[in-house]
Scaffold this motif. Sequence first.
Motif, mmCIF file in Angstrom:
data_model
loop_
_atom_site.group_PDB
_atom_site.id
_atom_site.type_symbol
_atom_site.label_atom_id
_atom_site.label_comp_id
_atom_site.label_asym_id
_atom_site.label_seq_id
_atom_site.Cartn_x
_atom_site.Cartn_y
_atom_site.Cartn_z
ATOM 1 N N GLY C 183 0.832 -1.202 0.000
ATOM 2 C CA GLY C 183 0.000 0.000 0.000
ATOM 3 C C GLY C 183 0.865 1.249 0.000
ATOM 4 N N LYS C 184 1.864 1.272 0.894
ATOM 5 C CA LYS C 184 2.725 2.468 0.976
ATOM 6 C C LYS C 184 3.513 2.601 -0.315
ATOM 7 C CE LYS C 184 3.069 2.868 5.899
ATOM 8 N NZ LYS C 184 3.570 1.679 6.625
ATOM 9 N N ASP C 185 4.005 1.438 -0.804
ATOM 10 C CA ASP C 185 4.814 1.434 -2.015
ATOM 11 C C ASP C 185 4.024 2.038 -3.163
ATOM 12 O OD1 ASP C 185 7.264 0.377 -3.394
ATOM 13 O OD2 ASP C 185 5.694 -0.590 -4.585
ATOM 14 N N LEU C 186 2.703 1.847 -3.130
ATOM 15 C CA LEU C 186 1.842 2.359 -4.211
ATOM 16 C C LEU C 186 1.269 3.714 -3.818
ATOM 17 C CD1 LEU C 186 0.199 -1.020 -5.091
ATOM 18 C CD2 LEU C 186 1.770 0.269 -6.525
ATOM 19 N N TYR C 187 2.094 4.526 -3.123
ATOM 20 C CA TYR C 187 1.773 5.922 -2.871
ATOM 21 C C TYR C 187 0.636 6.128 -1.882
ATOM 22 C CZ TYR C 187 4.321 5.593 -7.199
ATOM 23 O OH TYR C 187 5.239 5.226 -8.150
ATOM 24 N N GLY C 188 0.303 5.102 -1.093
ATOM 25 C CA GLY C 188 -0.719 5.286 -0.073
ATOM 26 C C GLY C 188 -0.081 5.902 1.157
ATOM 27 N N THR C 189 -0.577 7.092 1.564
ATOM 28 C CA THR C 189 -0.086 7.662 2.823
ATOM 29 C C THR C 189 -0.501 6.708 3.948
ATOM 30 O OG1 THR C 189 -2.166 8.804 3.099
ATOM 31 C CG2 THR C 189 -0.412 10.001 1.964
ATOM 32 N N PRO C 190 0.083 6.859 5.127
ATOM 33 C CA PRO C 190 -0.303 5.933 6.210
ATOM 34 C C PRO C 190 -1.813 5.831 6.353
ATOM 35 C CG PRO C 190 1.528 7.281 6.916
ATOM 36 C CD PRO C 190 1.133 7.784 5.554
ATOM 37 N N TRP C 191 -2.496 6.974 6.349
ATOM 38 C CA TRP C 191 -3.941 6.922 6.522
ATOM 39 C C TRP C 191 -4.591 6.190 5.348
ATOM 40 C CZ3 TRP C 191 -8.016 6.495 9.171
ATOM 41 C CH2 TRP C 191 -9.271 6.751 8.605
ATOM 42 N N ASN C 192 -4.189 6.581 4.125
ATOM 43 C CA ASN C 192 -4.722 5.915 2.928
ATOM 44 C C ASN C 192 -4.531 4.423 3.001
ATOM 45 O OD1 ASN C 192 -5.997 7.439 1.013
ATOM 46 N ND2 ASN C 192 -4.105 8.544 0.547
ATOM 47 N N THR C 193 -3.296 4.050 3.379
ATOM 48 C CA THR C 193 -2.984 2.618 3.422
ATOM 49 C C THR C 193 -3.881 1.915 4.424
ATOM 50 O OG1 THR C 193 -0.722 3.206 2.928
ATOM 51 C CG2 THR C 193 -1.121 0.966 3.712
ATOM 52 N N PHE C 194 -4.063 2.558 5.585
ATOM 53 C CA PHE C 194 -4.946 1.945 6.576
ATOM 54 C C PHE C 194 -6.350 1.805 6.000
ATOM 55 C CE2 PHE C 194 -8.158 2.352 9.864
ATOM 56 C CZ PHE C 194 -7.843 1.247 10.637
ATOM 57 N N ARG C 195 -6.825 2.926 5.465
ATOM 58 C CA ARG C 195 -8.203 2.994 4.978
ATOM 59 C C ARG C 195 -8.449 1.978 3.848
ATOM 60 N NH1 ARG C 195 -11.819 3.263 2.656
ATOM 61 N NH2 ARG C 195 -13.338 4.712 1.764
ATOM 62 N N HIS C 196 -7.518 1.866 2.909
ATOM 63 C CA HIS C 196 -7.766 1.058 1.707
ATOM 64 C C HIS C 196 -7.173 -0.347 1.761
ATOM 65 C CE1 HIS C 196 -9.581 4.339 -0.544
ATOM 66 N NE2 HIS C 196 -8.612 5.135 -0.083
ATOM 67 N N VAL C 197 -6.252 -0.582 2.700
ATOM 68 C CA VAL C 197 -5.616 -1.900 2.743
ATOM 69 C C VAL C 197 -5.897 -2.614 4.065
ATOM 70 C CG1 VAL C 197 -3.445 -3.142 2.635
ATOM 71 C CG2 VAL C 197 -3.791 -1.116 1.200
ATOM 72 N N THR C 198 -5.399 -2.009 5.165
ATOM 73 C CA THR C 198 -5.484 -2.713 6.454
ATOM 74 C C THR C 198 -6.927 -2.936 6.876
ATOM 75 O OG1 THR C 198 -3.472 -1.525 7.019
ATOM 76 C CG2 THR C 198 -4.560 -2.746 8.776
ATOM 77 N N TRP C 199 -7.702 -1.858 6.838
ATOM 78 C CA TRP C 199 -9.093 -1.964 7.299
ATOM 79 C C TRP C 199 -9.849 -3.047 6.530
ATOM 80 C CZ3 TRP C 199 -12.067 -0.836 11.290
ATOM 81 C CH2 TRP C 199 -13.449 -0.856 11.119
ATOM 82 N N PRO C 200 -9.895 -2.977 5.178
ATOM 83 C CA PRO C 200 -10.643 -4.040 4.477
ATOM 84 C C PRO C 200 -10.106 -5.431 4.799
ATOM 85 C CG PRO C 200 -9.966 -2.318 2.945
ATOM 86 C CD PRO C 200 -9.332 -1.996 4.259
ATOM 87 N N ALA C 201 -8.773 -5.525 4.926
ATOM 88 C CA ALA C 201 -8.196 -6.852 5.135
ATOM 89 C C ALA C 201 -8.540 -7.404 6.509
ATOM 90 C CB ALA C 201 -6.688 -6.796 4.963
ATOM 91 N N THR C 202 -8.838 -6.506 7.471
ATOM 92 C CA THR C 202 -9.114 -6.982 8.827
ATOM 93 C C THR C 202 -10.592 -6.859 9.172
ATOM 94 O OG1 THR C 202 -8.583 -4.784 9.643
ATOM 95 C CG2 THR C 202 -6.817 -6.416 9.686
ATOM 96 N N PHE C 203 -11.395 -6.522 8.186
ATOM 97 C CA PHE C 203 -12.794 -6.224 8.489
ATOM 98 C C PHE C 203 -13.522 -7.421 9.091
ATOM 99 C CE2 PHE C 203 -17.298 -5.639 7.416
ATOM 100 C CZ PHE C 203 -17.508 -4.454 8.110
#
Lengths: 280, 343, 283, 353, 353
Positions: C183-203
């Motif tokens: 997520g970070k590697d693909l230009y996701g800021t920490p918040w973006n990465t959380f919002r678009h990667v971590t959250w869905p993955a842990t939902f």
Amino acid sequence: MSATTAPKPFDRPRFLPVFTGLFFVFMFAPIVIVALFSFNSTKSLQRFEGFSLMWYQRFFEDSSLRESLFASIEIAFVTMVAATALGTMLAFALVRARTRWAGTANVLMLIPLVTPEIVAAVSALVLFTQVGLQLSLETVMIAHITFSISYVTVVVRARLAALNPEVEQAALDLGATRWGTLRLVTLPELWPAIVAAALLTFALSFDDFVLSFFTTGESPQPLPVRIYSAIRFGVTPTINAIGTMMLTVSAALIALAIFLPRLLGRRESGLGVLVGREGA
Amino acid sequence: GVGNSGGGSKKETEKVVKAKVDGDLVYFNWSEYLDPALIKKFEKQYGVKVRQSNFDSMSSMMAKLRSGNRYDVIFPDQSFAPKLIAANQLLKIDKSKLKNYDNVWKFFHDPAYDPGAEHTVPYGLYATGVIWNEDKISGMKGSWADLFRTDAKGKIYMLDDFQECLGMANLRHGFDLSTVDPDEIEQSKQMLIDQKPLLRGYSTDDIQNMINGNAWIHHGWNGDVVNLRNQVKNPESYRFEKCKEGIPVGSDTMAIPANAEHPGTALLFIDFMLDPENASQNVAYFGYPMAVTGAEAAFAKIAKDDPAVAITVDDVKNGQQFANLTGKDKALWDRAWTEVKAA
Amino acid sequence: MSEQRFATTLLIPGGLWLLLCFAVPLGLVLAASFGSTDDLGNTIYGWHPDNYRQAFDPLFVPVLLRSVGYALATVALCLLIGYPVAYYIARYGGRWKHMLIALVVLPFFVNYLVRTYAWVAMLADEGLVNGAITNLGIRDSGIKFLNTDFAVIGGLVYGYLAFMILPIYAAIDRMDQALVEAGKDLYGTPWNTFRHVTWPATFQGVLAGAVLVFLPAVGDFISAQLLGGPGTYMVGNLIQQQFLGADNWPFGAALTTLLMAFLSVWMVLYLRSAARASRETAL
Amino acid sequence: MSAIRFEGVTKRFGNTVAVSGLDLEIRPGEFFSLLGPSGCGKTTTLRMVAGFEQPSEGRIFLEGEPVERVPPYHRNVNTVFQSYALFEHLNVEDNVAFGLKRRKVDTGEIRSRVAEALALVELEGRENAMPRELSGGQKQRVALARALVNRPAVLLLDEPLGALDLKLRKQMQVELKGIQREVGITFLYVTHDQEEALAMSDRIAVMEDGEVRQCGTPEEVYERPEGPFVAGFIGISNLLPATVENGGVRLPSGQRFPAPVPGECADGSDVYLSVRPEKIWLDESEDGMVSVDGTIVERVYVGTTTQVIVELSPGVRLVALEQNAARQRSDDRWEIGQRVRLNWHPEHALVLR
Amino acid sequence: MSAIRFEGVTKRFGNTVAVSGLDLEIRPGEFFSLLGPSGCGKTTTLRMVAGFEQPSEGRIFLEGEPVERVPPYHRNVNTVFQSYALFEHLNVEDNVAFGLKRRKVDTGEIRSRVAEALALVELEGRENAMPRELSGGQKQRVALARALVNRPAVLLLDEPLGALDLKLRKQMQVELKGIQREVGITFLYVTHDQEEALAMSDRIAVMEDGEVRQCGTPEEVYERPEGPFVAGFIGISNLLPATVENGGVRLPSGQRFPAPVPGECADGSDVYLSVRPEKIWLDESEDGMVSVDGTIVERVYVGTTTQVIVELSPGVRLVALEQNAARQRSDDRWEIGQRVRLNWHPEHALVLR
Ligand SMILES: Nc1ncnc2c1ncn2[C@@H]1O[C@H](COP(=O)(O)OP(=O)(O)OP(=O)(O)O)[C@@H](O)[C@H]1O
Ligand SMILES: Nc1ncnc2c1ncn2[C@@H]1O[C@H](COP(=O)(O)OP(=O)(O)OP(=O)(O)O)[C@@H](O)[C@H]1O
Ligand SMILES: [Mg+2]
Ligand SMILES: [Mg+2]
């Protein structure tokens, strides 16, 4: 030489450790209080006025409280043994039996886990009166076993599912009979999970209140029930003493559940098993 | 509810017992409800052992008896004594064998729960009234109306007990404490519901609620005031009033089960407890008055000479005692109480 | 195959027990909920929908709604507190991971009553906390914590937080660390990465946690009993009183049945996700 | 008498056919490999021999005896699992001793045989290590010792080197082969790595979709593959579309030349011409060689050899392999875009259908 | 200006040194590989470029700019993870579009660029598939497309083919190389498979214990390895112990012959003589070749070539590689136990210390 001091790694949220710290304070504050005031030399629950063991002494002098303690231990022990046995068998069945039955059972057996305790308690009470069972320690045990089974099953099942089937096949391949395989390979591989489940079941049963409250007969009543009435009619620090002792027991059990498997050289800890996660 | 199960025969409740040691005393009481020192004293005095065990509720005491345990002396309260008597589980007590029986207040020579006091001897006395903290609020009127003071809004607690609450309302209305008249109960219920906005909560832990300052005014028991005062720096600020509309009064009793193995020792023990000196010592310990002439002083002392907390013969006379509700009547009260709590 | 039969027979003891001691009693409760009481308060089975009519009496509806409200608030708070904690432990716990998660579950095994009572002692109007507040002159008068809605919700949060943290912890811990880096590697800021990667993955974990907290919270009666005020009565208290105070079991049974019916929706939700999870671990 | 014999063995799972109509005979003491792509039925075949699966049809014979009725723990075969399947709760020694203990061999002998087996796999001194303390390669050795120590009639190995990294795999290949020679036990070896199969096996059965496409020595399956699948699965097949024309073939380019056309290929039938890359000589020739011209489009240097990819006509490419043995290196010789002539001996060409 | 430059970069984890004193310069547009055994620091190096780890010492420059203050999400590099790290909850299209969305590229362009990227990796038509529905090879392609679509200055690949099986890996090697040529992006490629590195890279850095042992073109590292480690890690090194003697070497056997002795090797110093197997001719020779005699002890047929293992003196063995190109096959020519003469050109021998 701008690089003599290594730059910080990026975005470790700084507030997280602080937040977690506060969380632990929140979780442990009351426990500290309980432990502290259990050593208070006066009845006061507001001011600590010197160290004394009088409340522990009081506890052990009070025959009915002692009976309650033993009752609780007896209940927890029976629950642990029965639930662990039944739950483990069930786990085996659910993982190994390929019948459609097992499939549905696999999900249904979760229901007790997500049923509010009061519902379980009420239905147990209704059952016992219907079949004309005198409320007693036995009825409490039955209730506890019922809600513990699913718990054990879930824990053991997770481990069992994670178990590489080839390991058991290897045992068969090396000349172990089915029974031999179960005894020599499967159970040894499972036992951290089983121990964890057993100990945690004991702890849960030991200080379960709601189920006991509804299904216990007259004296001796399980300790938590006594605590409840004590709390309702004027607390004495004796309660804190009891609470502190129960805490020590539970803590010891949890610690055991978590670290025993580790000490005996297993990768996974009981806790890992508990949260459905392997290894460190 | 507890039925009349496990009854004995009338016959064995009337066997004759001499007041002499016939073995160790098997003693069954609430915990911390009798001065351990007196036990030691009794043992020394009569050269017997006292085998103690405790119960945590009246019903668990009944259960033990029902399950055939044999005790020599037990302490049923006024509402359970009649059940035991009816079930022929209590020995008739021959008063002539008790040297100190005359110290027992005359009123208790014929109490409602045990006509002629044939089977029981009174032990602790307690009454329900209003506790308040004078530092926080003053100008109490000695009436149940004090539980409705708007200037103490959010600082008032009622006992979390259906009998005490509805009973209070009944008394305030001037009804009979244990009325089972649906209209009267309806009114009392309404009174309690109207009171709720003023309340901080329902609780039976009057001592802590007063100490930790959650309560200024508390519907509570006189004995608790004594305990309360022993736990605070400013005892005199914690007051108790017996309301003029009348108050519920209760008493515990001492009795000898019909199947007692050592009724003789039991008689000696009861007599021992009625001795003014011993009674006084006991009162000082457990904080409730006893219906024993000569023990009043002791209570007055721990009650910091507060007549309000003490219970006099008069209090007991014009006090009322809770009836033991059953069947429809109980259902009536229960429904009312449920609605009060849910409202 | 013989092993199959063996496994199937193992299904019997536990299954039978759960059937007799769990399923059947629920049935009995359902039956009792249509019953009535005799003068002695004993249940007479029959067909009286009045109990349900009574349950929907304007007097009790608020109690039901309040319970749900409290439970939802509890879920929200548990999530707010639990997620960051679970996240921190799972991600940065390092070799203390096990220690920390153990500390999370530990209080949960100290008697709930005692813990709750300790809160009472601490949060009383003149208790330790308010004492500190006034002495430190933060406020000249203490804060009224107890006997309020917040007190009850707080008690619930305190009691059930572990149920929220464990599944979320497991989800985050199970999640491939590389996903966050991707997520970070693909230009996701920490918040973006959380919002678009971590959250869905842990939902799934969050969902499980929410249900595991919500279900017991709705039925709880201790928190309201010990921390509540006159206006914090929950359905749990109502049921408790019908069975153990007022001997009106049919009404209590009706309330229990309603509760169960309402919760079954959530249970199905949970069971579905659980089933999915077990399928995935199986594969 | 054969070590293992399959007679028309078929295995179905539901309606997927994992293995169909398998007829095979594995000779005592030979190193026999099952080679094929993922999902072709190798593991299933192995599991039927071990007794973890029962054939849906057909019979299996171990040393001449039918085994339908024999449970796994009474079969005189042992398995080395791809996952190693070591017993985590037992140390190396107990893992290896497991089988012997089950068979009530007396302790003295157990000790000596275990020591011997561990020596064979060069793990002396690690007796008391727990599996989790071992590296992949060591685990693999323990699994091997655990099986060998029982001196089974047949050893079954399911991609035993699959989990090891390249370097280690190559090394273990040599060791494994050596061990097999030393103990002389029949190995039934499953792999999907053709180089591994070629390097180690006495005979190879190439499988596809549950069927054996070809069974023979490494040389046979590599040099004379029967059909495009085998040719393509084992090495680079360099297929050229062609048509049979009186005893030879004709390329789309119109060019004609001799090739060993199998009898069943009638004139005019469409076939593939396949020439192994190492058989192709670039701009060198001996008499009797056939040749085609093309353009070099790519050059891949891999150390020992260089792959030269030559385009004959748009889309039609051949790979030629040049060993970098010459004094000056081949990739200095060949430039991309350069025209070259490819030569090979007719007998090295294959005609496949 | 270089694409990436490492200046004395060291990375410690506690007291394990993962990377130490790394100085490297990677040129724009080149395919650069980090090659080394497991644990040598390849991944760590990559992660420092991506910004997931920070150097303990030294500096890293991307396109001339130092990056210690630049967080991963602002670095103009993208990574292809070994585990692929696809977002399970997003379909192929959204996975690939992820980076562009984060950078607020407008939807029209996103769609076109995603389509383009998917075409590049030959996944047209699978836009709506979820990751779990894809095969390993396809996942790998999606991961690649997801990174390429952002047109980074540098693409970091950590053993991207590690999880694929041999056949597929070889195929993807070719495709990957092709794609890199096509898009012209700098590739920093991590692998422990030397053939892969040789076949794909413009330059290779061979690492050991966190240090670069040699950095050069495939030919350089293979043909002129600096030191035994590199020689041994890349291919078979055939090391013979020897001693330097006036400009040549002397074998223990007493045999002497010329070899390119590096200046720093004084007479009498102990060295290793290394000859690549494919450079050894068996019983054939040209003038100027040196030769030793030995006995064939083993013969491994691997299709394209046959390894002939020759023992010179007890314990001293050389591997010779014979391409099976001749008319009659080599393993008919060589019998185990047969005496042979090994010949090589002196300039193909290496003297290593
Ligand atoms: N227990 C099973 N239930 C259903 N199908 C199965 C089972 N075992 C194998 N199969 C199917 O049988 C076929 C052959 O499987 P098998 O494992 O033998 O292939 P394989 O050659 O071992 O593949 P790989 O090289 O990936 O191990 C596959 O299509 C697989 O899906
Ligand atoms: N986060 C970490 N914490 C501690 N040690 C680490 C960490 N990451 C790597 N290491 C250590 O640093 C060294 C290099 O690790 P690295 O992953 O870079 O090697 P590698 O070349 O990628 O190996 P592989 O080929 O197995 O991926 C190893 O010894 C490893 O144990
Ligand atoms: Mg397989
Ligand atoms: Mg790595």
